[in-house]
Design an enzyme around this catalytic site. Structure first.
Site, PDB file in Angstrom:
ATOM      1  N   SER A 261       0.840  -1.195   0.000  1.00  0.00           N
ATOM      2  CA  SER A 261       0.000   0.000   0.000  1.00  0.00           C
ATOM      3  C   SER A 261       0.873   1.242   0.000  1.00  0.00           C
ATOM      4  CB  SER A 261      -0.895   0.014   1.238  1.00  0.00           C
ATOM      5  OG  SER A 261      -0.102   0.298   2.382  1.00  0.00           O
ATOM      6  N   LYS A 262       0.229   2.369  -0.259  1.00  0.00           N
ATOM      7  CA  LYS A 262       0.956   3.640  -0.261  1.00  0.00           C
ATOM      8  C   LYS A 262       1.583   3.878   1.114  1.00  0.00           C
ATOM      9  CE  LYS A 262       0.010   8.589  -0.760  1.00  0.00           C
ATOM     10  NZ  LYS A 262       1.343   8.948  -0.306  1.00  0.00           N
TER      11      LYS A 262
END
Ligand code: GLU
Length: 512
Positions: A261-262
């Protein structure tokens, strides 16, 4: 069946393209090129709620930067356009009508409140064969009432009628045959009257069919949609031209479990987007590989190996080699850990392959950022300087730390080395060294080294102490490339000036 290979990358412009999406695009491209087929870029912008301005340009720019070429698309054109779904409304309307007429789909009027009530009343409620006859739709309402509701402008959706009790087979070229019971599928919404647009599922299938897509290569997150897509192909009567499916393994967190994920990037300090992205609403900046100083070839090579391997331990491969060697048989089913340090390693490798003159070009703006006027130095000088230090860096910006002493005399001297290498008799020895350097007929590295070493030996000096003190005056610390390569490039007068300055300014720390 032997048909022309036609693959598509079909992003939704809902934000910056994620690095996982880039990998999907890359694999499609490699597969297309390997088979002499076509790579299509289709913009899936039917979700008007999630549309983000700038996202489409971002996608184009990212693919161009990475060298992922597109044969047919919004910009390129092609025989099956338009390639932007929001420009294909008529096509979808017509196909929704085909399904309705064939009894494969139906119109549903249930309001959000009614759907909430149904969910509250029935645990695990799903709009499907077991519940649809209790809902407000064209299967339960008389035809004239359906017509008048529509005539009054009542909003509705069109749902796909999924038959219960079927085993749906998805043939995936990585995963093999995946069989799903149709009972777990719901009657998916295919079209919404509110925005007169189809949903992803309908538009995706219709376009894959009309654009003659042979292989659907996409991320594993789309695998749950595949059975529905198979059923849609059948419902339209297109089963014999159904594309092969390829669901690529997920990209996983570098550490621990779960999807990349970011936040992992923010936490561990690496970008998860190809290019820098500025959120058009919040103005928030997300880092990009390009702006972080990665070379596109390094990013491509790094991504290619996340989910695929060439069957041996080759790591460095150009785009052409990747095209030649790519194969679905060597794609893994298991998720690929996003080992971002490996990306740094690839960048290091590719940086070494750039000609020094090119590196010098890339380094000029970095010099300027650090207050050095690059035009004070010749191209040749900058080129030779970066050539001497490049093996020590992963990024162009790191050349500054590694090469700054070629552009600025040291202003301070590293305390630890001073303490270790600068003793009471060092200034006198450095004076002697100046004498030797002044007397050299040739100041090149090859010519200067032997007489200096001989002078050290003849005087019975400690080689390490003298050379490190010398280095300290010239570089400011005890690291860097070969000493005589440095002095050759700096030249005699600059070298001697730096030694003199060292003699004048280096102070041994008081003994404690
Ligand atoms: N529009 C979908 C996406 O954003 C496409 C998925 C597919 O390739 O079918 O990824």
């Amino acid at each position: 069946m032997n048909r022309e290979v036609r693959v598509r990358f079909a992003p939704s412009p809902t934000g910056p393209l994620h690095i996982g999406g880039v990998r999907t695009a890359l694999y499609n491209y490699l597969f297309a090129r390997q088979h002499g087929g076509k790579m299509i870029l289709r913009i899936e912008d039917t979700d008007s709620q999630r549309f983000v301005p700038g996202a489409e340009d971002y996608i184009n720019e990212a693919l161009a930067w990475l060298g992922i070429g597109i044969d047919e698309g919004v910009r390129e054109g092609g025989p099956y356009g338009p390639y932007k779904q929001s420009e294909r409304r008529d096509i979808y309307r017509e196909h929704v009508r085909m399904l309705l007429d064939a009894g494969m789909a139906y119109i549903a009027f249930d309001s959000p409140a009614e759907l909430d009530a149904a969910r509250a009343a029935t645990p695990n409620f799903q709009y499907d064969a077991s519940t649809r006859m209790q809902m407000r739709n064209s299967l339960t309402l008389p035809a004239d009432q359906v017509d008048s509701l529509i005539a009054q402008g009542t909003q509705y959706v069109v749902r796909f009628k999924v038959d219960a009790g079927r085993a749906v087979e998805v043939n995936d070229l990585i995963r093999g045959k995946v069989v799903i019971k149709s009972d777990i599928l719901d009657d998916k919404v295919l079209y919404k009257s509110a925005d007169d647009l189809p949903t992803y599922h309908l538009a995706n299938i219709v376009d894959d069919h009309l654009m003659k897509i042979s292989h659907v290569i996409r991320g594993e997150e789309w695998l749950p949609s595949a059975p529905l897509h198979v059923l849609l192909y059948e419902a339209f009567g297109w089963a014999d031209t159904m594309p092969d499916f390829v669901h690529l393994p997920l990209l996983l967190k570098p550490d621990g479990k779960g999807k990349l994920s970011k936040r992992d990037g923010d936490r561990l300090g690496f970008p998860v987007f190809p290019l820098l992205w500025k959120d058009p609403v919040s103005g928030a900046i997300s880092r990009g590989y390009r702006e972080d100083g990665y070379l596109p070839q390094a990013v491509v090579n790094f991504l290619a190996l996340l989910g695929w391997n060439p069957g041996d331990d080759t790591e460095i491969m150009s785009m052409q080699e990747l095209i030649d060697r790519f194969s679905l048989a060597h794609c893994s089913r298991a998720g690929a850990k996003f080992a971002y340090e490996k990306g740094t390693w690839f960048n290091h490798q590719y940086l070494q392959t750039l000609p020094d003159s090119r590196l010098a070009e890339l380094f000029r703006p970095v010099l300027a950022e650090h207050g050095v006027n690059p035009s004070d130095f010749s191209d040749d000088y900058i080129t030779r300087a970066v050539g001497l230090v490049k093996s020590r860096v992963n990024f162009v910006r790191d050349l500054w730390d590694a090469a700054r002493f070629f552009f600025m005399a040291p202003e301070e001297y590293e305390a630890k080395s001073v303490k270790k290498r600068w003793s009471a008799d060092t200034p006198a020895i450095m004076e002697g060294l100046i004498g030797v350097l002044e007397s050299l007929p040739d100041f090149s590295a090859a010519a200067a080294e032997p007489p200096v070493l001989a002078w050290i030996a003849d005087n019975g000096y400690h080689l390490g102490n003298v050379m490190n003190a010398f280095r300290l005056t010239v570089v400011g610390e005890c690291k860097g490339p070969h000493m005589f390569d440095i002095t050759e490039l700096l030249g005699r007068s600059e070298t001697i000036a730096r030694i003199r300055r060292g003699i004048e300014t280096i102070q041994r720390p008081a003994e404690s």
